[in-house]
Design a protein around this motif. Structure first.
Motif, PDB file in Angstrom:
ATOM      1  N   SER A  65       0.835  -1.206   0.000  1.00  0.00           N
ATOM      2  CA  SER A  65       0.000   0.000   0.000  1.00  0.00           C
ATOM      3  C   SER A  65       0.871   1.257   0.000  1.00  0.00           C
ATOM      4  CB  SER A  65      -0.920  -0.008   1.222  1.00  0.00           C
ATOM      5  OG  SER A  65      -1.635  -1.208   1.327  1.00  0.00           O
ATOM      6  N   LYS A  66       1.632   1.448  -1.076  1.00  0.00           N
ATOM      7  CA  LYS A  66       2.600   2.547  -1.106  1.00  0.00           C
ATOM      8  C   LYS A  66       1.932   3.901  -0.872  1.00  0.00           C
ATOM      9  CE  LYS A  66       6.013   4.805  -4.077  1.00  0.00           C
ATOM     10  NZ  LYS A  66       6.700   4.813  -5.391  1.00  0.00           N
ATOM     11  N   GLY A  67       0.843   4.169  -1.566  1.00  0.00           N
ATOM     12  CA  GLY A  67       0.179   5.461  -1.438  1.00  0.00           C
ATOM     13  C   GLY A  67      -0.320   5.712  -0.031  1.00  0.00           C
ATOM     14  N   TYR A  68      -0.919   4.698   0.584  1.00  0.00           N
ATOM     15  CA  TYR A  68      -1.414   4.841   1.953  1.00  0.00           C
ATOM     16  C   TYR A  68      -0.256   5.106   2.914  1.00  0.00           C
ATOM     17  CZ  TYR A  68      -3.244   3.529   6.523  1.00  0.00           C
ATOM     18  OH  TYR A  68      -3.574   3.523   7.856  1.00  0.00           O
ATOM     19  N   TYR A 172      -1.327  11.562  -2.531  1.00  0.00           N
ATOM     20  CA  TYR A 172      -0.747  10.447  -3.267  1.00  0.00           C
ATOM     21  C   TYR A 172      -1.826   9.391  -3.502  1.00  0.00           C
ATOM     22  CZ  TYR A 172       3.440   7.944  -4.797  1.00  0.00           C
ATOM     23  OH  TYR A 172       4.418   7.338  -5.556  1.00  0.00           O
ATOM     24  N   PRO A 173      -2.012   8.923  -4.736  1.00  0.00           N
ATOM     25  CA  PRO A 173      -3.045   7.917  -5.006  1.00  0.00           C
ATOM     26  C   PRO A 173      -2.821   6.647  -4.180  1.00  0.00           C
ATOM     27  CG  PRO A 173      -2.210   8.838  -7.063  1.00  0.00           C
ATOM     28  CD  PRO A 173      -1.303   9.316  -5.973  1.00  0.00           C
ATOM     29  N   GLU A 174      -3.873   6.130  -3.595  1.00  0.00           N
ATOM     30  CA  GLU A 174      -3.761   4.956  -2.731  1.00  0.00           C
ATOM     31  C   GLU A 174      -4.273   3.719  -3.455  1.00  0.00           C
ATOM     32  OE1 GLU A 174      -5.376   5.582   1.150  1.00  0.00           O
ATOM     33  OE2 GLU A 174      -4.187   7.408   1.511  1.00  0.00           O
ATOM     34  N   TYR A 175      -3.325   2.973  -4.042  1.00  0.00           N
ATOM     35  CA  TYR A 175      -3.632   1.718  -4.731  1.00  0.00           C
ATOM     36  C   TYR A 175      -2.994   0.568  -3.968  1.00  0.00           C
ATOM     37  CZ  TYR A 175      -4.442   4.986  -8.623  1.00  0.00           C
ATOM     38  OH  TYR A 175      -4.877   6.033  -9.397  1.00  0.00           O
ATOM     39  N   ASP A 182       3.080   7.176  -8.614  1.00  0.00           N
ATOM     40  CA  ASP A 182       4.032   8.289  -8.533  1.00  0.00           C
ATOM     41  C   ASP A 182       3.902   9.207  -9.747  1.00  0.00           C
ATOM     42  OD1 ASP A 182       5.049   6.277 -10.172  1.00  0.00           O
ATOM     43  OD2 ASP A 182       7.138   6.797  -9.752  1.00  0.00           O
ATOM     44  N   TYR A 183       3.579   8.631 -10.903  1.00  0.00           N
ATOM     45  CA  TYR A 183       3.337   9.436 -12.111  1.00  0.00           C
ATOM     46  C   TYR A 183       2.101  10.323 -11.917  1.00  0.00           C
ATOM     47  CZ  TYR A 183       2.115  10.552 -16.954  1.00  0.00           C
ATOM     48  OH  TYR A 183       1.779  11.212 -18.112  1.00  0.00           O
ATOM     49  N   GLU A 184       1.033   9.739 -11.384  1.00  0.00           N
ATOM     50  CA  GLU A 184      -0.197  10.504 -11.164  1.00  0.00           C
ATOM     51  C   GLU A 184       0.030  11.621 -10.146  1.00  0.00           C
ATOM     52  OE1 GLU A 184      -3.743   8.262 -10.403  1.00  0.00           O
ATOM     53  OE2 GLU A 184      -3.099   6.623 -11.714  1.00  0.00           O
TER      54      GLU A 184
END
Length: 207
Positions: A65-68, A172-175, A182-184
């Motif tokens: 959960s990188k974004g989270y 940061y988008p949470e996927y 990171d692009y988004e």
């Protein structure tokens, strides 16, 4: 599984030149028990007590959960600027001195790119045979590849620096995966705050 690389990245922070490292607040997001990260952080605490390191442990369910993880870590930050840094990215010894010289009107800063180190050089750094903060110019010249404009030129996530106030408009988008977030995040920063300021030097990326 990047604990040894994390140690090298943190040592590059601890050996910044012409900069007061007590100004740094290093927040390390990790899942305990997967590798030797906590041992690395304790070693850094003992060897560099002036470097303020904040442990940010997460449960195993957040392993991808990188974004989270990043959003939770950034919520702990108290400084005016945030620099997101991958555990296998090494900053030059003049990085923060250079950031201090950037014009006050900038909101988003990115290096020239990343110089990719080969496996042999990476191994010597991880074993302590090469100290990047002492051999930076030589490492940069010997790097077999310099990546300048990846991801259609977007300032992607291995080293993104921005004002903490940017988080009032961008998250940061949470996927539950690593691809594309990171692009988004980078393109959202560009849309809200304009094109990033590019430093005139790259960072190093371990193999």
């Amino acid at each position: 599984r990047f604990a040894r690389r994390l140690a090298a990245a943190l040592q590059c922070l601890a050996h910044q030149q012409d900069f007061d490292c007590t100004q740094l607040e290093v927040i390390v997001g990790y899942v305990p028990g997967l590798d030797a990260t906590e041992d690395v952080l304790e070693s850094l605490r003992q060897a560099h007590p002036n470097l303020r390191i904040i442990h940010a442990p997460f449960p195993r369910q957040n392993i991808r959960s990188k974004g989270y993880v990043l959003n939770q870590c950034m919520a702990l930050a108290t400084g005016a600027w945030i620099l997101l840094l991958d555990a296998d990215t090494l900053l030059p010894p003049h990085m923060f001195a250079a950031l201090d010289r950037v014009e006050a009107g900038q909101s988003f800063i990115f290096p020239e790119g990343r110089a990719m180190l080969d496996p042999q050089t990476t191994a010597k750094i991880l074993l302590g045979d090469i100290k990047p903060w002492l051999a930076w110019d030589e490492l940069l010249q010997a790097a077999p590849e310099l990546r300048r404009d990846e991801a259609l030129g977007a300032p992607i996530g291995y080293c993104q620096c921005f004002r903490r106030t940017c988080l009032e408009k961008v998250r940061y988008p949470e996927y539950e995966h690593f691809q594309g977030a990171d692009y988004e995040f980078a393109t959202a920063l560009q849309q809200h705050f304009g094109k990033e300021y590019r430093l005139d030097f790259p960072v190093l990326h371990l193999d």
